[in-house]
Design a protein around this motif. Structure first.
Motif, PDB file in Angstrom:
ATOM      1  N   SER A  40      -6.819   5.531  -4.551  1.00 32.20           N
ATOM      2  CA  SER A  40      -6.113   6.665  -3.960  1.00 32.20           C
ATOM      3  C   SER A  40      -6.354   7.960  -4.728  1.00 32.20           C
ATOM      4  O   SER A  40      -5.750   8.983  -4.404  1.00 32.20           O
ATOM      5  CB  SER A  40      -4.602   6.379  -3.918  1.00 32.20           C
ATOM      6  OG  SER A  40      -4.100   6.208  -5.238  1.00 32.20           O
TER       7      SER A  40
ATOM      8  N   SER B 292      -4.727   4.167  -8.724  1.00 37.09           N
ATOM      9  CA  SER B 292      -5.180   5.525  -8.997  1.00 37.09           C
ATOM     10  C   SER B 292      -6.020   5.614 -10.262  1.00 37.09           C
ATOM     11  O   SER B 292      -6.418   6.693 -10.671  1.00 37.09           O
ATOM     12  CB  SER B 292      -3.982   6.470  -9.121  1.00 37.09           C
ATOM     13  OG  SER B 292      -3.083   5.989 -10.120  1.00 37.09           O
TER      14      SER B 292
ATOM     15  N   ARG C 220      -7.284  -0.718  -3.119  1.00 39.54           N
ATOM     16  CA  ARG C 220      -7.752   0.528  -2.514  1.00 39.54           C
ATOM     17  C   ARG C 220      -7.464   1.712  -3.430  1.00 39.54           C
ATOM     18  O   ARG C 220      -6.339   1.917  -3.871  1.00 39.54           O
ATOM     19  CB  ARG C 220      -7.101   0.735  -1.159  1.00 39.54           C
ATOM     20  CG  ARG C 220      -7.532   1.997  -0.429  1.00 39.54           C
ATOM     21  CD  ARG C 220      -7.066   1.995   1.006  1.00 39.54           C
ATOM     22  NE  ARG C 220      -7.778   0.982   1.780  1.00 39.54           N
ATOM     23  CZ  ARG C 220      -7.324   0.452   2.915  1.00 39.54           C
ATOM     24  NH1 ARG C 220      -6.147   0.805   3.389  1.00 39.54           N
ATOM     25  NH2 ARG C 220      -8.048  -0.447   3.557  1.00 39.54           N
TER      26      ARG C 220
ATOM     27  N   ALA D 128     -12.385   4.134  -0.753  1.00 41.36           N
ATOM     28  CA  ALA D 128     -11.772   5.061   0.212  1.00 41.36           C
ATOM     29  C   ALA D 128     -12.320   6.486   0.068  1.00 41.36           C
ATOM     30  O   ALA D 128     -11.623   7.470   0.335  1.00 41.36           O
ATOM     31  CB  ALA D 128     -10.249   5.071   0.058  1.00 41.36           C
TER      32      ALA D 128
ATOM     33  N   GLY E 113       0.780  -1.212   0.000  1.00 39.15           N
ATOM     34  CA  GLY E 113       0.000   0.000   0.000  1.00 39.15           C
ATOM     35  C   GLY E 113       0.816   1.268   0.000  1.00 39.15           C
ATOM     36  O   GLY E 113       0.259   2.367   0.081  1.00 39.15           O
ATOM     37  N   ARG E 114       2.151   1.160  -0.162  1.00 37.25           N
ATOM     38  CA  ARG E 114       2.994   2.354  -0.118  1.00 37.25           C
ATOM     39  C   ARG E 114       3.135   3.029  -1.483  1.00 37.25           C
ATOM     40  O   ARG E 114       3.218   4.250  -1.569  1.00 37.25           O
ATOM     41  CB  ARG E 114       4.372   2.002   0.453  1.00 37.25           C
ATOM     42  CG  ARG E 114       4.353   1.732   1.960  1.00 37.25           C
ATOM     43  CD  ARG E 114       5.751   1.670   2.519  1.00 37.25           C
ATOM     44  NE  ARG E 114       6.452   0.461   2.104  1.00 37.25           N
ATOM     45  CZ  ARG E 114       6.452  -0.674   2.811  1.00 37.25           C
ATOM     46  NH1 ARG E 114       5.780  -0.735   3.946  1.00 37.25           N
ATOM     47  NH2 ARG E 114       7.108  -1.734   2.377  1.00 37.25           N
TER      48      ARG E 114
ATOM     49  N   THR F 149      -1.082   0.472 -10.015  1.00 40.93           N
ATOM     50  CA  THR F 149      -2.011   0.425 -11.148  1.00 40.93           C
ATOM     51  C   THR F 149      -1.362  -0.171 -12.391  1.00 40.93           C
ATOM     52  O   THR F 149      -1.892  -1.110 -13.009  1.00 40.93           O
ATOM     53  CB  THR F 149      -2.547   1.832 -11.458  1.00 40.93           C
ATOM     54  OG1 THR F 149      -3.095   2.412 -10.265  1.00 40.93           O
ATOM     55  CG2 THR F 149      -3.608   1.768 -12.530  1.00 40.93           C
TER      56      THR F 149
ATOM     57  N   ASP G 158       2.015   3.163  -5.860  1.00 37.94           N
ATOM     58  CA  ASP G 158       0.913   2.916  -6.777  1.00 37.94           C
ATOM     59  C   ASP G 158       1.163   1.637  -7.585  1.00 37.94           C
ATOM     60  O   ASP G 158       2.247   1.465  -8.174  1.00 37.94           O
ATOM     61  CB  ASP G 158       0.738   4.094  -7.721  1.00 37.94           C
ATOM     62  CG  ASP G 158      -0.569   4.012  -8.487  1.00 37.94           C
ATOM     63  OD1 ASP G 158      -1.504   4.723  -8.111  1.00 37.94           O
ATOM     64  OD2 ASP G 158      -0.645   3.230  -9.448  1.00 37.94           O
TER      65      ASP G 158
ATOM     66  N   ILE H 131      -2.246  -4.959   0.459  1.00 38.32           N
ATOM     67  CA  ILE H 131      -2.994  -3.778   0.022  1.00 38.32           C
ATOM     68  C   ILE H 131      -2.383  -3.273  -1.270  1.00 38.32           C
ATOM     69  O   ILE H 131      -1.180  -2.985  -1.340  1.00 38.32           O
ATOM     70  CB  ILE H 131      -2.961  -2.674   1.084  1.00 38.32           C
ATOM     71  CG1 ILE H 131      -3.625  -3.158   2.386  1.00 38.32           C
ATOM     72  CG2 ILE H 131      -3.665  -1.415   0.577  1.00 38.32           C
ATOM     73  CD1 ILE H 131      -3.512  -2.178   3.530  1.00 38.32           C
ATOM     74  N   TYR H 132      -3.219  -3.175  -2.314  1.00 37.53           N
ATOM     75  CA  TYR H 132      -2.775  -2.702  -3.617  1.00 37.53           C
ATOM     76  C   TYR H 132      -3.391  -1.329  -3.847  1.00 37.53           C
ATOM     77  O   TYR H 132      -4.606  -1.210  -4.035  1.00 37.53           O
ATOM     78  CB  TYR H 132      -3.188  -3.670  -4.715  1.00 37.53           C
ATOM     79  CG  TYR H 132      -2.540  -5.041  -4.590  1.00 37.53           C
ATOM     80  CD1 TYR H 132      -1.384  -5.346  -5.291  1.00 37.53           C
ATOM     81  CD2 TYR H 132      -3.084  -6.006  -3.748  1.00 37.53           C
ATOM     82  CE1 TYR H 132      -0.780  -6.589  -5.184  1.00 37.53           C
ATOM     83  CE2 TYR H 132      -2.491  -7.249  -3.625  1.00 37.53           C
ATOM     84  CZ  TYR H 132      -1.336  -7.539  -4.338  1.00 37.53           C
ATOM     85  OH  TYR H 132      -0.738  -8.774  -4.215  1.00 37.53           O
ATOM     86  N   LYS H 133      -2.549  -0.298  -3.820  1.00 39.61           N
ATOM     87  CA  LYS H 133      -3.026   1.061  -4.021  1.00 39.61           C
ATOM     88  C   LYS H 133      -3.089   1.348  -5.515  1.00 39.61           C
ATOM     89  O   LYS H 133      -2.116   1.138  -6.242  1.00 39.61           O
ATOM     90  CB  LYS H 133      -2.106   2.058  -3.328  1.00 39.61           C
ATOM     91  CG  LYS H 133      -2.590   3.504  -3.410  1.00 39.61           C
ATOM     92  CD  LYS H 133      -1.779   4.436  -2.542  1.00 39.61           C
ATOM     93  CE  LYS H 133      -0.381   4.669  -3.093  1.00 39.61           C
ATOM     94  NZ  LYS H 133       0.332   5.730  -2.358  1.00 39.61           N
TER      95      LYS H 133
END
Length: 614
Positions: A130, A106, A128, A165, A78-79, A83, A81, A102-104
């Motif tokens: 962002s 955008s 998630r 989120a 999660g730190r 995508t 991106d 956790i896969y952030k």
């Protein structure tokens, strides 16, 4: 659309595994129904046995087995991106794994044909958002800010948690594809920005065991053919919970839907759609609802059946992530008929149970003059402490063999059957816990012209007191055909029935229990008894007389069937019974008179067995 292989076997497996999950103690349906929507922890423990089983069967069909974290460096902390890495990974196709983490992201993720993305379960594998998601231009208006876009045949998404989120974007979309599976996902925190699951123009769609919380619509299904939507949980939708529009051959079953800012479980047109065994709670504009065809395709709806569903309607629903209390509409019902397409057939609500508190159980809007609705409401259980039903114009609509249970409070409200052009109200039963105090249990009336006489027959009204039935065609003058009802089970003035002067029902084959009393003497003027429908009504009548201290004296005033109830030459005089000869009854002209001993209350109980009308 091309298919990689024949998928009916997998569809059968999907159905079988959903059923298996329901019948065993393994996590799945039981876990779904226990999910709390008020916290992340509620979904963290959620697993879908059915989704896992299907994912494993699908995976064995592909040779490739890709791990996006290990092979494409998709960050699962999660730190940073992920995508681009995820889209490169998904593009390889086959069985794609998103291991726990956790896969952030955008922007949107594209799931191409022949690709199945599988996580380790909601709460373990989290995608998630962002940033606000841009529209996917290739879908045009069909894209409504989904995050996971299934963009081809033979593809699916399993066992992920998709968290917006609070950004614009949400959930899973399918556009003009076939053989797609969506199972075991948790979709949340989208607000009013996007649907949890959106499908358009697709076929052979299988959606099961998903948990959707805080979205625009929970599921929105547009012109889908051949679909199953089973055992999903949809909570706190800004608009509708589940709605299909102009779809064909859908089975919607075992879903739990609650707290919707529009309707709960909704069909808008369609062909051969079955909505069975669902539970719906607290939707602003109705829990089980039907609208006219909502897509503009021009197709006439047919065979849309709501069966064995349970609806709970109350004065408030919970809105948004904060679960803020908001009022439900007072002009809606647990079953809600909003509009109809002219010529539709087989729009059926059968064997459903509606529990309404402080709200109406059954509500039908005016469906339009001359609109042939094909609506049937039968064998349902309606309970309310407020209004039991209001049913406005629906040409040819049938309400039959329903049970209306009025809890304390409902006795003050009226059951409205308004402008029922050619409709029928048959073999329904009313039961009130408290004797009605005003507002007729069934009031037939018109405030706009209708062409065809409605029928009211075989109904029974228990504990309705003097307010069982009113007949008032004050606008159109088209009378109802009324026969074989049991409107009152106790003696009442006017038999619990009232009819206005401008239009009388055609009574036959039913019995009215009418009482009248006075001190020393009492009389009943039959010409004022509006339940009789005027001087041409024919009846067989029996009078029982009682007085203080001497009850039960009977005076048989039976007339032959078909003889006019009005007598111009006098008949029916009797010498009375008991020691006193001062007590007698007489029938002269249109007046029944009974006389008793001085200072004693005398009461007449007149039974009218109505057998014919001319």
């Amino acid at each position: 659309m091309k298919r990689l292989w024949h998928w009916f076997l997998i569809a059968a497996l999907a159905y079988g595994n959903v059923a298996f999950a329901r019948d065993t103690a393994t996590p799945g349906i039981g876990a779904t129904k226990g999910v709390s929507s008020s916290s992340e922890a509620g979904t963290a423990g959620y697993r879908s046995a059915a989704a896992n089983a299907i994912a494993q069967k699908v995976a064995r069909r592909f040779r490739s087995n890709v791990d996006c974290h290990a092979e494409f460096a998709a960050d699962n902390t999660g730190r940073t991106d992920a995508t681009k890495a995820l889209n490169r990974c998904f593009a390889t196709g086959g069985n794609v794994r998103l291991k726990a983490g956790i896969y952030k992201i955008s922007s949107y993720l594209l799931v191409p044909a022949n690709t199945f993305v599988t996580g380790d379960g909601p709460g373990e594998t989290i995608v998630r958002l962002s940033a606000n998601v841009a529209l996917y231009a290739a879908w045009g208006a069909q894209d409504q800010y989904q995050i996971m876009l299934i963009n081809g045949d033979n593809a699916g998404v399993f066992n992920l948690q998709i968290d917006a989120a609070g950004f614009r974007g949400c959930g899973i979309g399918v556009w003009y594809s076939s053989n797609n599976f969506i199972g075991g996902n948790a979709i949340r925190n989208c607000g009013s920005s996007a649907q949890g699951i959106l499908q358009s123009g697709s076929s052979y769609q299988y959606v099961y065991n998903n948990h959707i919380f805080n979205t625009m619509h929970g599921m929105e299904i547009w012109q889908v053919t051949h679909g199953q939507y089973a055992d999903n949980v949809i909570e706190t939708a800004a608009e509708g919970g589940f709605f299909e529009a102009d779809s064909e051959d859908l089975l919607v079953y075992g879903n739990m839907i609650s707290d919707c800012g529009d309707v709960g479980l909704d069909a808008e047109g369609g062909v051969d759609v079955i909505l069975i065994g669902n539970t719906v709670r607290n939707a602003k504009f109705g829990e089980l609802s039907y609208f006219a065809n909502g897509t503009g395709s021009g197709r006439i709806p047919r065979n849309i059946v709501f069966v064995n569903n349970v609806a709970y309607r109350s004065p408030a629903y919970r809105a948004g992530a904060a679960q803020t209390s908001a009022p439900t509409s007072t002009e809606a019902g647990g079953i809600m008929l909003a509009s109809s397409t002219d010529g539709q057939t087989g729009i059926v609500f059968s064997n459903n149970t509606v529990h309404a508190t402080g709200r109406t159980a059954l509500w039908a809007n005016d469906q339009g003059a001359g609109v042939k609705t094909g609506i049937e409401i039968s064998h349902n259980e309606f309970t309310s402490d407020d209004r039991l039903f209001t049913f406005q114009r629906a040409s040819g609509a049938l309400l039959s063999e329903n049970h209306f249970h009025g809890r304390p409070g409902s006795e003050a409200y009226e059951g409205e059957w308004k402008n029922p052009d050619g409709g029928a109200f048959l073999n329904n039963t009313f039961n009130y816990d408290v004797t009605k105090s005003k507002g007729y249990a069934l009031r037939y009336y018109t405030d706009a012209p209708i062409k065809t006489n409605p029928t009211i027959a075989g109904n029974a009204c228990h504990n309705c007191g003097a307010f069982a039935f009113e007949h008032d065609p004050y606008k159109s003058g088209v009378a109802a055909i009324v026969h074989d009802n049991a409107f009152s089970d106790t003696w009442q003035e006017n038999g619990g029935v009232h009819a206005t002067a401008n239009g009388y029902p055609q009574y036959r084959g039913q019995r009215l229990l009418i009482s009248f009393s006075g001190v020393s003497a009492a009389s009943l003027d039959l010409s004022t008894l509006t339940a009789l429908g005027g001087p041409l009504t024919h009846a067989r009548m029996t009078l029982q007389v009682s007085s203080t201290g001497a009850p039960g004296n009977a005076y048989e005033m039976t007339r032959q069937a078909g003889a006019a109830i009005i007598s111009r030459n006098g008949s029916g005089a009797g010498s009375g019974a008991g020691a006193s000869t001062a007590r007698y009854a007489s029938f002269s002209g249109e007046i029944i008179r009974i006389k008793g001993i001085t200072s004693q209350t005398v009461t007449g109980y007149l039974t009218l067995d109505l057998t014919s009308s001319r």
